[in-house]
Design an enzyme around this catalytic site. Sequence first.
Site, mmCIF file in Angstrom:
data_model
loop_
_atom_site.group_PDB
_atom_site.id
_atom_site.type_symbol
_atom_site.label_atom_id
_atom_site.label_comp_id
_atom_site.label_asym_id
_atom_site.label_seq_id
_atom_site.Cartn_x
_atom_site.Cartn_y
_atom_site.Cartn_z
ATOM 1 N N ASP A 154 0.727 4.946 -7.854
ATOM 2 C CA ASP A 154 0.814 5.081 -6.406
ATOM 3 C C ASP A 154 2.260 5.392 -6.044
ATOM 4 O OD1 ASP A 154 -1.852 4.587 -6.184
ATOM 5 O OD2 ASP A 154 -1.649 2.548 -5.411
ATOM 6 N N ARG A 199 -3.271 9.858 0.353
ATOM 7 C CA ARG A 199 -4.143 9.101 1.257
ATOM 8 C C ARG A 199 -3.367 8.806 2.537
ATOM 9 N NH1 ARG A 199 -4.946 4.850 -3.334
ATOM 10 N NH2 ARG A 199 -2.787 5.502 -3.522
ATOM 11 N N GLU A 233 3.003 1.146 -7.101
ATOM 12 C CA GLU A 233 2.042 0.392 -7.908
ATOM 13 C C GLU A 233 1.632 1.241 -9.102
ATOM 14 O OE1 GLU A 233 -1.315 -1.294 -5.894
ATOM 15 O OE2 GLU A 233 -0.134 -1.982 -4.180
ATOM 16 N N LYS A 262 1.103 -4.646 -9.542
ATOM 17 C CA LYS A 262 2.305 -4.687 -8.707
ATOM 18 C C LYS A 262 3.552 -4.922 -9.567
ATOM 19 C CE LYS A 262 -0.429 -4.857 -4.985
ATOM 20 N NZ LYS A 262 -1.763 -5.051 -5.577
ATOM 21 N N LYS A 306 3.015 -8.023 0.312
ATOM 22 C CA LYS A 306 1.677 -7.895 -0.263
ATOM 23 C C LYS A 306 1.450 -8.953 -1.334
ATOM 24 C CE LYS A 306 3.073 -3.667 -1.943
ATOM 25 N NZ LYS A 306 2.902 -2.328 -2.585
ATOM 26 N N ASN A 352 -1.844 1.347 -11.263
ATOM 27 C CA ASN A 352 -3.207 0.829 -11.353
ATOM 28 C C ASN A 352 -3.763 1.072 -12.753
ATOM 29 O OD1 ASN A 352 -4.058 0.251 -8.301
ATOM 30 N ND2 ASN A 352 -2.768 2.065 -8.363
ATOM 31 N N ARG A 380 -1.204 1.258 5.978
ATOM 32 C CA ARG A 380 -1.754 1.216 4.631
ATOM 33 C C ARG A 380 -2.443 2.532 4.292
ATOM 34 N NH1 ARG A 380 -5.629 -3.831 5.111
ATOM 35 N NH2 ARG A 380 -6.101 -2.674 7.033
ATOM 36 N N ARG A 415 -1.902 9.150 -4.965
ATOM 37 C CA ARG A 415 -2.480 8.639 -6.204
ATOM 38 C C ARG A 415 -2.342 9.724 -7.274
ATOM 39 N NH1 ARG A 415 -6.238 5.022 -7.710
ATOM 40 N NH2 ARG A 415 -4.823 3.603 -6.611
#
Length: 322
Positions: free
Chosen positions: A274, A226, A282, A126, A161, A284, A234, A211
Amino acid sequence: MSIELGFLMDPIGSINIKKDSTFAMMLAAQRRGWSLAYLEPGDLFLSEGRTQARLRAVTVTDDPRGWYRFGAESTRALTELDAVLMRQDPPFDMDYVFTTYLLEHAQRGGALVVNDPRALRDCNEKLFTAEFPQCTPPTLVTRRLADIRAFQATHGTIILKPLDGMGGSGVFRVEAGDPNLSVIVELLTNRGRRLCMVQRFIPEIGAGDKRILMVDGTPVPYCLARIPAPGEARGNLAAGATAHGQPLSARDHWIAGQVGPQLRARGILFAGLDVIGDYLTEINVTSPTCIRELDAGFGLDIAGDLLDAIAERIAAPAVRRP
């Protein structure tokens, strides 16, 4: 050239091979004739000044009825492997941190570890986005309710979050005037003892949380959008989202171009960005997924691209991060 890769991962018997990116990497390595060594976090230990592990040879098969078979077991230093892929899923707790210390010790001894253990610690998925403010929505990191109320007064609907969550766990969408805001903040911050992240809500989440996979700082040309389930905010597959593959937009490419050089400089060979709408939310770096879905949808070999990058570093160890 004979190459042996170590895969440090969660129990292989529990993975969903249809969606598991680590499994895709194992299959790709095996197709090249490379040897696979399997280890779990509990197999690592430090002795005689070396990071060592209980290693098991493994062969994999793309068959849900039985996808792995163990071979000989040995105890060796990680420096005896050509590379170690750190693919353990969060939670990112102190045991995870201790594991990165052991991997970093092996790295100093000459082991190639993917991703770089120091980067795994430094690049919170994050908070790392703060390095790229030109790419992100308005964002606040705080533990104070008053700060969050002021942020919401400016931006309206917000997303809250935890900094250490995954799979959409602990993510809240809060509308202006929601009477539950204070209790949500109490929960996320443990009554002011922990930081949380607040971002302006991005309505384009309805079109999907994209993603974007990055291999050695370069984006894969397709992403997996997604799409949230009905009534959800979400875009996480674990939260019931559905997946739709699509080409990267011009903005996606621009964001990847902003982030890619720093990923490469930090030794992060495989990452997942993301992106919602036009905004990076984000980065990852621990164990990003979506390889199998994108490979199947667009005839790609993303794991093979990653193995090419690893092979380059094995052949030219001087390019490794010190």
